[in-house]
Design an enzyme around this catalytic site. Structure first.
Site, PDB file in Angstrom:
ATOM      1  N   ASN A 223      48.180  36.977  28.030  1.00 16.69           N
ATOM      2  CA  ASN A 223      47.040  36.349  27.359  1.00 16.69           C
ATOM      3  C   ASN A 223      46.762  37.085  26.044  1.00 16.69           C
ATOM      4  O   ASN A 223      47.495  38.000  25.667  1.00 16.69           O
ATOM      5  CB  ASN A 223      45.812  36.350  28.271  1.00 16.69           C
ATOM      6  CG  ASN A 223      45.445  37.744  28.752  1.00 16.69           C
ATOM      7  OD1 ASN A 223      45.133  38.628  27.959  1.00 16.69           O
ATOM      8  ND2 ASN A 223      45.508  37.950  30.070  1.00 16.69           N
ATOM      9  N   ALA A 289      39.814  44.685  31.797  1.00 19.19           N
ATOM     10  CA  ALA A 289      41.148  44.109  31.609  1.00 19.19           C
ATOM     11  C   ALA A 289      41.142  42.603  31.850  1.00 19.19           C
ATOM     12  O   ALA A 289      40.458  42.099  32.748  1.00 19.19           O
ATOM     13  CB  ALA A 289      42.149  44.783  32.539  1.00 19.19           C
ATOM     14  N   ASP A 293      45.730  35.656  36.245  1.00 20.11           N
ATOM     15  CA  ASP A 293      45.333  35.110  37.550  1.00 20.11           C
ATOM     16  C   ASP A 293      46.535  34.809  38.437  1.00 20.11           C
ATOM     17  O   ASP A 293      46.431  34.849  39.661  1.00 20.11           O
ATOM     18  CB  ASP A 293      44.514  33.828  37.354  1.00 20.11           C
ATOM     19  CG  ASP A 293      43.164  34.105  36.698  1.00 20.11           C
ATOM     20  OD1 ASP A 293      42.581  35.169  36.987  1.00 20.11           O
ATOM     21  OD2 ASP A 293      42.723  33.284  35.884  1.00 20.11           O
ATOM     22  N   PRO A 319      46.229  39.333  43.076  1.00 15.75           N
ATOM     23  CA  PRO A 319      45.036  39.888  43.720  1.00 15.75           C
ATOM     24  C   PRO A 319      43.931  40.080  42.684  1.00 15.75           C
ATOM     25  O   PRO A 319      44.198  40.319  41.503  1.00 15.75           O
ATOM     26  CB  PRO A 319      45.522  41.231  44.270  1.00 15.75           C
ATOM     27  CG  PRO A 319      46.717  41.577  43.437  1.00 15.75           C
ATOM     28  CD  PRO A 319      47.359  40.279  43.089  1.00 15.75           C
ATOM     29  N   ASP A 320      42.689  39.949  43.124  1.00 16.56           N
ATOM     30  CA  ASP A 320      41.529  40.162  42.261  1.00 16.56           C
ATOM     31  C   ASP A 320      41.193  41.663  42.301  1.00 16.56           C
ATOM     32  O   ASP A 320      40.676  42.171  43.302  1.00 16.56           O
ATOM     33  CB  ASP A 320      40.344  39.330  42.752  1.00 16.56           C
ATOM     34  CG  ASP A 320      39.171  39.352  41.787  1.00 16.56           C
ATOM     35  OD1 ASP A 320      38.869  40.435  41.248  1.00 16.56           O
ATOM     36  OD2 ASP A 320      38.568  38.289  41.568  1.00 16.56           O
ATOM     37  N   VAL A 322      39.033  43.761  40.638  1.00 18.07           N
ATOM     38  CA  VAL A 322      37.654  44.237  40.715  1.00 18.07           C
ATOM     39  C   VAL A 322      37.026  43.904  42.069  1.00 18.07           C
ATOM     40  O   VAL A 322      36.284  44.708  42.649  1.00 18.07           O
ATOM     41  CB  VAL A 322      36.815  43.673  39.544  1.00 18.07           C
ATOM     42  CG1 VAL A 322      36.612  42.173  39.665  1.00 18.07           C
ATOM     43  CG2 VAL A 322      35.481  44.390  39.451  1.00 18.07           C
ATOM     44  N   LYS A 351      30.008  35.226  39.456  1.00 15.77           N
ATOM     45  CA  LYS A 351      30.983  36.287  39.731  1.00 15.77           C
ATOM     46  C   LYS A 351      30.286  37.561  40.202  1.00 15.77           C
ATOM     47  O   LYS A 351      30.808  38.290  41.054  1.00 15.77           O
ATOM     48  CB  LYS A 351      31.808  36.583  38.480  1.00 15.77           C
ATOM     49  CG  LYS A 351      32.834  35.520  38.128  1.00 15.77           C
ATOM     50  CD  LYS A 351      33.633  35.917  36.898  1.00 15.77           C
ATOM     51  CE  LYS A 351      34.677  34.864  36.556  1.00 15.77           C
ATOM     52  NZ  LYS A 351      35.461  35.247  35.347  1.00 15.77           N
TER      53      LYS A 351
END
Length: 421
Positions: A223, A289, A293, A319-320, A322, A351
């Site tokens: 990105n 960061a 996704d 994996p997420d 945070v 979120k």
């Protein structure tokens, strides 16, 4: 190495120039000190004026040059007292053999020797002289006396001298001298921050930049994140007294001064390193960061060759990071970021709750003036309900200023005490 120049932007340096051929280097030194943001005033002995003119130093420093002990233009004629009180540091460069002897004996028969006795500021000297004069027992005896009195002696360098001799006695280069002074003030500032800073004693982990998810050995998914905001936050946390580890995705940025940097590439590697840092000890985790996704389900071993008009690549969810860290038993104070293009505050507030964060900062990256590559930002900060803190709107400012405001917000949340009912 990069530095936060605000640390020294108001620091005042007296550069005292004495007689010697190395005086020409002092003109360059003034420029280097000014480049770093110091306010510089120059004091010259009569010997120095035989090698270089006061007008040169006046033009370079932007301040009048001081040459006389009793200055009729100074208040009550006491120019040396005014200078002595003004300085944050006195640097004598070059420091001649004669000046060193005067300092050692406590003489006060000219402006510089009187200034030396009258100031409470740290005094540094950079001796420059013939190699035999440097080696003389009297010179070494005088230097030992000054060291005992608390003077910092910058050792001369060896090499060819103007007189034709070779040996110790050359004044170090201006860039090196200016860097030493810069380092000194940063160490002093760091000592204060570690004791009194808003994040004093805290261990902080910051994630920054994009991740790259390989398709084959030469292609990847990524990105537009530049890492600028995360790097600014890491620098601000360090300035606030924290011990900072920066987990950096692939970006082209200098490591902030004092920050420990670990480079990672993919989301999986960033998560692995985040978990490792959690095991080492982490009080605050700041996830700036822009983690991809999704990643490619199967990375090709060799470069994929063009074959037809379409290429189908199967993606699986990453994996997420945070959210994973927030679910740990010994979780740190969790700060998330939300870069959105619409419904910014609504998505960010969701979120905050869904990922069980303590604080979240959101911004609209669809705006060209505060997007990924911009040097400025504007953010809204939300806190978890238990902190009972109102949301904060951080108006458009440099990313360094925004980072400082975010550190203040973290500090306020960490020190929030729920009042008894």
């Amino acid at each position: 190495m990069s530095f936060d120049l605000s640390v020294i932007s108001n620091k005042k340096i007296i550069l005292a120039v004495t007689g010697g051929i190395a005086a020409y280097k002092s003109a360059i030194l003034v420029r280097r000190l000014k480049d770093f943001g110091f306010d510089v005033r120059v004091v010259m002995t009569k010997g120095a004026q035989a090698f270089i003119t006061p007008l040169t130093f006046q033009a370079l420093s932007g301040n009048p040059v001081h040459t006389e002990l009793l200055d009729p233009e100074a208040e009550a004629g006491m120019g040396h007292i005014e200078l002595a009180r003004w300085a944050d540091l006195v640097l004598v460069a070059p420091a001649s053999c004669d000046t060193i002897a005067k300092f050692s004996a406590g003489l006060a028969n000219d402006l510089l020797s009187t200034l030396y006795l009258a100031t409470k500021a740290p005094v540094w000297i950079a001796p420059a002289m013939n190699q035999q004069m440097w080696a003389a027992k009297a010179t070494q005896r005088n230097l030992n006396t000054l060291v005992e009195d608390g003077v910092h002696v910058i050792m001369p360098e060896a090499g060819s001298q103007a007189c034709g001799d070779v040996g110790l006695g050359r004044m170090p280069e201006p860039e090196a001298l200016a860097q030493q002074i810069m380092d000194y003030f940063h160490r002093a500032q760091r000592a204060i921050a570690e004791k009194f800073g808003m994040l004093a004693g805290k261990r902080v982990v910051v994630t920054a930049g994009p991740t790259r998810e390989a398709i084959d050995p030469v292609r990847y998914i990524s990105n537009h994140s530049t890492g600028k905001m995360g790097f600014a936050i890491a620098a601000a946390c360090y300035a606030a007294g924290a011990k900072v580890t920066l987990l950096a995705g692939p970006v082209s940025l200098d490591t902030p001064n004092g920050v420990r940097r670990i480079n990672v590439s993919s989301a999986i590697k960033m998560l692995d390193e985040s978990m490792h840092q959690l095991e080492e000890g982490c009080d605050i985790f700041i996830a700036t960061a822009a983690v991809a996704d999704y990643r490619v389900a199967e990375v090709a071993e060799h470069k994929i060759k063009k074959a037809g008009d379409e290429l189908n690549v199967s993606l699986v969810k990453n994996p997420d990071i945070v959210a994973t860290i927030a679910q740990q038993t010994k979780r740190p104070f969790m700060v998330g970021f939300a870069a959105e293009t619409r419904n910014v505050e609504e998505y960010a507030a969701g979120k905050l709750v869904a990922k069980k964060l303590d604080m979240i900062a959101c911004n609209d990256v669809s705006r060209a003036d505060i997007g990924f590559a911009s040097d400025e930002n504007a953010m809204t900060v939300f806190f978890a309900d238990q902190y009972q803190l109102e949301k904060r709107d951080l108006e458009k400012a440099s990313k360094q200023d925004i980072a400082q405001q975010l550190v203040e917000a973290i500090h306020d949340a960490l020190h929030y005490e729920i009042e008894p009912v």
